[in-house]
Scaffold this motif. Structure first.
Motif, mmCIF file in Angstrom:
data_model
loop_
_atom_site.group_PDB
_atom_site.id
_atom_site.type_symbol
_atom_site.label_atom_id
_atom_site.label_comp_id
_atom_site.label_asym_id
_atom_site.label_seq_id
_atom_site.Cartn_x
_atom_site.Cartn_y
_atom_site.Cartn_z
ATOM 1 N N ASN A 1 0.813 -1.326 -0.081
ATOM 2 C CA ASN A 1 0.053 0.165 -0.121
ATOM 3 C C ASN A 1 0.930 1.278 -0.027
ATOM 4 O OD1 ASN A 1 -2.008 -2.056 0.619
ATOM 5 N ND2 ASN A 1 -3.231 -0.370 1.506
ATOM 6 N N ILE A 2 0.406 2.112 -0.658
ATOM 7 C CA ILE A 2 1.199 3.592 -0.505
ATOM 8 C C ILE A 2 0.246 4.791 -0.323
ATOM 9 C CG2 ILE A 2 2.317 5.507 -2.200
ATOM 10 C CD1 ILE A 2 3.813 2.626 -2.223
ATOM 11 N N ARG A 3 0.715 5.387 0.842
ATOM 12 C CA ARG A 3 -0.282 6.579 1.218
ATOM 13 C C ARG A 3 -0.116 7.600 0.011
ATOM 14 N NH1 ARG A 3 -0.706 11.237 2.763
ATOM 15 N NH2 ARG A 3 -1.295 12.191 4.698
ATOM 16 N N VAL A 4 -1.030 8.365 -0.408
ATOM 17 C CA VAL A 4 -1.045 9.408 -1.455
ATOM 18 C C VAL A 4 -1.875 10.608 -0.777
ATOM 19 C CG1 VAL A 4 -0.926 7.636 -3.375
ATOM 20 C CG2 VAL A 4 -3.290 8.694 -2.462
ATOM 21 N N ASP A 5 -1.243 11.771 -1.092
ATOM 22 C CA ASP A 5 -1.794 12.986 -1.014
ATOM 23 C C ASP A 5 -3.152 13.108 -1.778
ATOM 24 O OD1 ASP A 5 -2.391 15.844 -1.369
ATOM 25 O OD2 ASP A 5 -0.639 16.103 -0.292
ATOM 26 N N PRO A 6 -4.412 13.418 -1.121
ATOM 27 C CA PRO A 6 -5.591 13.589 -1.982
ATOM 28 C C PRO A 6 -5.668 14.553 -2.997
ATOM 29 C CG PRO A 6 -5.799 14.060 0.427
ATOM 30 C CD PRO A 6 -4.405 13.549 -0.010
ATOM 31 N N ALA A 7 -4.651 15.655 -2.741
ATOM 32 C CA ALA A 7 -4.747 16.791 -3.617
ATOM 33 C C ALA A 7 -4.083 16.322 -4.826
ATOM 34 C CB ALA A 7 -4.138 18.045 -2.975
ATOM 35 N N THR A 8 -2.700 15.781 -4.622
ATOM 36 C CA THR A 8 -1.800 15.736 -5.974
ATOM 37 C C THR A 8 -1.818 14.122 -6.376
ATOM 38 O OG1 THR A 8 -0.121 14.896 -4.439
ATOM 39 C CG2 THR A 8 -0.305 17.315 -4.817
ATOM 40 N N MET A 9 -2.290 13.081 -5.707
ATOM 41 C CA MET A 9 -2.331 11.811 -5.972
ATOM 42 C C MET A 9 -0.781 11.211 -5.830
ATOM 43 S SD MET A 9 -5.459 11.005 -5.428
ATOM 44 C CE MET A 9 -5.631 9.291 -6.095
ATOM 45 N N ARG A 10 0.030 11.889 -5.225
ATOM 46 C CA ARG A 10 1.414 11.444 -5.226
ATOM 47 C C ARG A 10 1.725 10.958 -3.814
ATOM 48 N NH1 ARG A 10 3.911 10.246 -9.086
ATOM 49 N NH2 ARG A 10 5.844 10.739 -8.059
ATOM 50 N N PRO A 11 2.921 10.085 -3.805
ATOM 51 C CA PRO A 11 2.982 9.242 -2.534
ATOM 52 C C PRO A 11 3.179 10.358 -1.390
ATOM 53 C CG PRO A 11 4.296 8.363 -4.202
ATOM 54 C CD PRO A 11 3.520 9.468 -4.923
ATOM 55 N N ALA A 12 2.933 10.156 -0.296
ATOM 56 C CA ALA A 12 3.056 11.092 1.032
ATOM 57 C C ALA A 12 3.520 10.137 2.022
ATOM 58 C CB ALA A 12 1.714 11.982 1.129
ATOM 59 N N PRO A 13 3.962 10.980 3.059
ATOM 60 C CA PRO A 13 4.520 10.202 4.232
ATOM 61 C C PRO A 13 3.372 9.874 5.205
ATOM 62 C CG PRO A 13 5.815 12.010 3.923
ATOM 63 C CD PRO A 13 4.655 12.307 3.020
ATOM 64 N N TRP A 14 3.457 8.599 5.798
ATOM 65 C CA TRP A 14 2.551 8.269 6.591
ATOM 66 C C TRP A 14 2.585 9.183 8.026
ATOM 67 C CZ3 TRP A 14 -0.597 4.841 4.819
ATOM 68 C CH2 TRP A 14 -0.205 3.674 4.196
ATOM 69 N N THR A 15 1.575 9.571 8.941
ATOM 70 C CA THR A 15 1.732 10.137 9.680
ATOM 71 C C THR A 15 2.255 9.396 10.780
ATOM 72 O OG1 THR A 15 -0.355 9.451 10.562
ATOM 73 C CG2 THR A 15 -0.459 11.536 9.203
ATOM 74 N N GLU A 16 2.707 10.429 11.884
ATOM 75 C CA GLU A 16 3.313 9.475 13.065
ATOM 76 C C GLU A 16 2.369 8.546 13.613
ATOM 77 O OE1 GLU A 16 6.641 9.328 14.239
ATOM 78 O OE2 GLU A 16 7.080 10.150 12.359
ATOM 79 N N HIS A 17 1.035 9.095 13.834
ATOM 80 C CA HIS A 17 0.056 8.435 14.279
ATOM 81 C C HIS A 17 -0.186 7.082 13.636
ATOM 82 C CE1 HIS A 17 -3.901 7.456 16.294
ATOM 83 N NE2 HIS A 17 -4.454 7.420 14.960
ATOM 84 N N GLY A 18 -0.338 7.136 12.222
ATOM 85 C CA GLY A 18 -0.605 5.768 11.384
ATOM 86 C C GLY A 18 0.780 5.167 11.648
ATOM 87 N N ARG A 19 2.097 5.682 11.738
ATOM 88 C CA ARG A 19 3.104 4.648 11.819
ATOM 89 C C ARG A 19 3.032 3.921 13.058
ATOM 90 N NH1 ARG A 19 6.854 5.424 8.005
ATOM 91 N NH2 ARG A 19 8.643 4.358 9.164
ATOM 92 N N GLY A 20 2.600 4.593 13.986
ATOM 93 C CA GLY A 20 2.374 3.909 15.476
ATOM 94 C C GLY A 20 1.584 2.917 15.442
ATOM 95 N N ILE A 21 0.341 3.017 14.827
ATOM 96 C CA ILE A 21 -0.620 1.886 14.404
ATOM 97 C C ILE A 21 0.016 0.738 13.859
ATOM 98 C CG2 ILE A 21 -2.955 1.337 13.567
ATOM 99 C CD1 ILE A 21 -3.845 4.130 14.427
ATOM 100 N N ALA A 22 0.761 1.266 12.388
ATOM 101 C CA ALA A 22 1.246 0.062 11.696
ATOM 102 C C ALA A 22 2.338 -0.656 12.583
ATOM 103 C CB ALA A 22 1.808 0.864 10.563
ATOM 104 N N ALA A 23 2.879 -0.188 13.228
ATOM 105 C CA ALA A 23 4.212 -0.870 14.191
ATOM 106 C C ALA A 23 3.783 -1.870 14.863
ATOM 107 C CB ALA A 23 4.909 0.483 15.025
ATOM 108 N N THR A 24 2.450 -1.846 15.222
ATOM 109 C CA THR A 24 2.006 -3.198 15.981
ATOM 110 C C THR A 24 1.865 -4.308 15.134
ATOM 111 O OG1 THR A 24 -0.489 -2.586 15.726
ATOM 112 C CG2 THR A 24 0.739 -1.632 17.565
ATOM 113 N N LEU A 25 1.672 -4.220 13.828
ATOM 114 C CA LEU A 25 1.749 -5.270 12.931
ATOM 115 C C LEU A 25 3.073 -5.743 12.441
ATOM 116 C CD1 LEU A 25 -1.450 -3.961 10.689
ATOM 117 C CD2 LEU A 25 -1.294 -5.885 12.255
ATOM 118 N N LEU A 26 3.897 -4.798 12.745
ATOM 119 C CA LEU A 26 5.247 -5.549 12.278
ATOM 120 C C LEU A 26 5.937 -6.852 12.590
ATOM 121 C CD1 LEU A 26 7.467 -2.157 12.699
ATOM 122 C CD2 LEU A 26 6.895 -3.327 10.554
ATOM 123 N N ARG A 27 6.262 -7.268 11.527
ATOM 124 C CA ARG A 27 6.717 -8.917 11.519
ATOM 125 C C ARG A 27 8.135 -9.004 12.402
ATOM 126 N NH1 ARG A 27 6.140 -14.043 7.690
ATOM 127 N NH2 ARG A 27 6.933 -15.546 9.138
#
Length: 144
Positions: free
Chosen positions: A118-144
């Motif tokens: 999955n790629i996070r995208v900016d809704p205005a440009t439809m280009r890749p955008a960095p995950w937020t710190e909040h999202g990274r924290g949630i995703a980190a709980t899924l890390l293998r």
């Protein structure tokens, strides 16, 4: 709906309905991607990352699938519940590489396994955008 968290990732029980089956009475190959998608979306929604009223609840909800690969091992025969086990193998600046397995509820039978990016995208440009710190924290709980 979400079952216990494993040593890595999460498991979500998903229903297989009659209209998910093909003419031979087995889960149609295209439905595996739908079941994985629904399991991942449900898991994230339980953590506040979803869409409401057609709008993302957080910037991290606005993402697209860049790659998808699946290997089939055994057919799912008939309706009932299956388990989708998924995890994050790699979390990049704007990407998240998931691994997944579609299994029986007891995890003894692996029906299919694969990966999706999955790629996070900016809704205005439809280009890749960095995950937020909040999202990274949630995703980190899924890390293998």
């Amino acid at each position: 709906m979400t079952t216990q968290t494993l040593q890595h990732g999460a498991v979500v029980r998903m229903p297989v309905h009659f209209d998910d089956l093909d003419a031979m009475g087995v889960l149609h190959n295209s439905r595996y991607a739908v079941l994985v998608e629904r399991a991942v979306v449900l898991w994230w929604a339980e953590r506040g990352v979803s869409f409401a009223g057609g709008r993302p609840t957080t910037p991290d909800a606005f993402n697209v699938v860049r790659e998808y690969a699946v290997t089939f091992h055994r057919p799912v025969t008939g309706t009932g519940e299956i388990a989708v086990h998924f995890w994050v193998d790699r979390l990049g600046t704007s990407s998240a590489e998931y691994g997944f397995r579609v299994t029986s509820l007891d995890s003894e039978t692996v029906f299919a396994e694969g990966r999706r990016v999955n790629i996070r995208v900016d809704p205005a440009t439809m280009r890749p955008a960095p995950w937020t710190e909040h999202g990274r924290g949630i995703a980190a709980t899924l890390l293998r």
